[in-house]
Design a protein around this motif. Structure first.
Motif, PDB file in Angstrom:
ATOM      1  N   LYS A 122       0.813  -1.233   0.000  1.00 17.53           N
ATOM      2  CA  LYS A 122       0.000   0.000   0.000  1.00 17.53           C
ATOM      3  C   LYS A 122       0.835   1.267   0.000  1.00 17.53           C
ATOM      4  O   LYS A 122       0.520   2.221  -0.705  1.00 17.53           O
TER       5      LYS A 122
ATOM      6  N   SER B   1       0.471   4.212  -2.870  1.00 19.91           N
ATOM      7  CA  SER B   1      -0.050   5.545  -2.558  1.00 19.91           C
ATOM      8  C   SER B   1       0.942   6.656  -2.899  1.00 19.91           C
ATOM      9  O   SER B   1       0.648   7.834  -2.717  1.00 19.91           O
TER      10      SER B   1
ATOM     11  N   LYS C 102      -3.890   3.687 -11.936  1.00 17.60           N
ATOM     12  CA  LYS C 102      -4.258   4.890 -11.182  1.00 17.60           C
ATOM     13  C   LYS C 102      -3.983   6.126 -12.049  1.00 17.60           C
ATOM     14  O   LYS C 102      -2.866   6.310 -12.532  1.00 17.60           O
TER      15      LYS C 102
END
Ligand SMILES: [Zn+2]
Ligand SMILES: [Zn+2]
Length: 266
Positions: free
Chosen positions: A53, A57, A84
């Motif tokens: 994660k 991010s 993304k």
């Protein structure tokens, strides 16, 4: 952020699955290095699907490719980070076979072999021709050419007084051993191709890989603090690797077969 290395893919050549591979893992080569505030990925085998994660991010990530063989780039097809829209990935790769990194990857990621090309993904992907030495933020990247069909870049990352050397898909020939040992000198962690047993090696000398014994001897010769063998042969089961683990320790006191998900502090 603590300096560390996470091994996301340990397998060489092709991914494997099943109960016999559950300990050391079946995903192909991918390593996440956290160093000097940077997240740097080494190779994009299927292990890249397991990016943690904290990496997903980040507004941008860097990926350095050792070479464009399929087992080292195939994970890009479903890399979650590339889906993304607010993400940017800088991909560094050496020119090989007259092609730059973008063109090498397009050989696989374009119709009819794959339905979309990299440019169609939401993330902003940028390609860079890899220089012999360059910087990513506070991390210095040094490379040298290894021994592998089609060529391979050996990679050394240095930042905040820590260093990681990544040697995948390379034959440690007697002729090249001193030079590669010097390149790896006194690193905190050596990740090294140790695909073959001595017995396999006799039939596969020209395949561009090394034995785990030769890899452990490189760690000893270079004075690496820690060493992990990577690019495990697709035939090599957990039981077989566990049986050989003691032999590695006879050569170097902190040397083992990397397992998928292993986090190694620097
Ligand atoms: Zn490979
Ligand atoms: Zn290769």
């Amino acid at each position: 952020m603590e300096n560390s290395v996470t091994v996301l893919g340990t397998r060489g050549s092709v991914p494997v699955s099943g109960a016999s591979f559950s300990r050391f893992g079946g995903a192909t080569t991918c390593v996440l290095v956290r160093m000097a505030g940077q997240f740097i990925i080494l190779d994009a085998g299927t292990g890249i699907l397991a990016l943690p994660k904290e990496a997903l991010s980040q507004p941008s990530l860097s990926l350095i490719l050792s070479h464009p063989h399929a087992d080292h780039i195939i994970g890009l097809a479903m890399c979650p980070y590339l889906f993304k829209a607010d993400a940017r990935m800088d991909i560094y790769g050496a020119r090989r076979g007259g092609l730059n990194a973008r063109e090498q990857i397009s050989r696989i990621f374009s119709p009819p072999v794959w339905p979309v090309d990299m440019d169609a993904l939401p993330a902003d992907v940028r390609f860079f021709d890899m220089e012999r030495s360059f910087k990513i933020g506070g991390v210095r990247v040094d490379t040298m050419e290894g021994e592998h069909p089609g060529g391979v870049s050996l990679i050394r990352l240095c930042g905040e007084d820590k260093s990681v050397v990544f040697i995948t898909d390379c034959t440690l020939t007697d002729a090249r051993f001193p030079e590669i040992s010097e390149f790896s000198r006194d690193c905190d962690l050596l990740l090294c191709d140790g695909q073959y047993s001595e017995e396999q090696w006799r039939q596969r000398r020209t395949f561009g890989h090394s034995t785990w014994t030769a890899a452990a001897k490189l760690a000893r010769s270079a004075g690496a603090s820690k060493a992990r063998m990577i690019h495990h042969d697709p035939e090599r089961t957990d039981d077989e690797l566990l049986k050989e683990a003691g032999g590695l320790l006879n050569i170097h006191p902190d040397c083992s077969f990397a397992f998928e998900g292993e986090v190694i502090p620097l």
